[in-house]
Design an enzyme around this catalytic site. Sequence first.
Site, mmCIF file in Angstrom:
data_model
loop_
_atom_site.group_PDB
_atom_site.id
_atom_site.type_symbol
_atom_site.label_atom_id
_atom_site.label_comp_id
_atom_site.label_asym_id
_atom_site.label_seq_id
_atom_site.Cartn_x
_atom_site.Cartn_y
_atom_site.Cartn_z
ATOM 1 N N ARG A 1 39.354 39.491 43.347
ATOM 2 C CA ARG A 1 39.870 40.678 42.653
ATOM 3 C C ARG A 1 39.540 40.672 41.154
ATOM 4 O O ARG A 1 40.138 41.416 40.379
ATOM 5 C CB ARG A 1 41.388 40.820 42.848
ATOM 6 N N LEU A 2 38.578 39.858 40.737
ATOM 7 C CA LEU A 2 38.134 39.867 39.342
ATOM 8 C C LEU A 2 36.960 40.837 39.218
ATOM 9 O O LEU A 2 35.821 40.464 38.910
ATOM 10 C CB LEU A 2 37.746 38.460 38.887
#
Length: 210
Positions: free
Chosen positions: A189-190
């Site tokens: 989720r970066l």
Amino acid sequence: MNLAALRENYQKGELLETTVDKDPIQQFKIWFQEASNAKVPEPNAMFLSTVGHDNKPAGRIVLLKHVDEAFSFFTNYHSRKGAELAHHAQASLTFFWGELERQVRIEGRVHKMSEVLSTEYFHQRPRESQLGAWVSDQSSRVESREYLEQRYAELAKEYEGKEIPKPAHWGGYELIPDYFEFWQGRPSRLHDRIVYEKTGQSWERYRIAP
């Protein structure tokens, strides 16, 4: 169904300040071409968000028909979106190309396209779509499906062998962008998020947190 358990670990690409184009419209065209090459279904489908008289947001999918310095689409001016754009000329567009794990958000001011350009595009549409523009009083209540089909048959007969004129209530809009956000899914989720913001006649480019 456990919706909370539905997730993907995005890992198909990256988006870096050192590799994006300095012009957001050119960067959009690059990504759009890549979406087309990847056979994304209807890559020109975009979510148009508007605001009504009651300050409530509304959204729907429309199709991008041209892009240069503006993003163009066509519709019935009497529709809900037409009424909302007449009231509040700011809008946003969102493209999602899931196959490439990419999203583009675009914000800006919207104005009507010239009657000449709207008419030119109208006559490029399939004849069936031209008739449909006359049949549908878009967003208004209609008594039945049968009514629409009957009206279509009547107009098809009326204009048989003739050029179909463009309705005065139908035409194009252009969104002049002042904000872009390019989103590329990344692992953990970066995600990569690169923003272009109009400042005067130039674009400021920066990264924002995922």
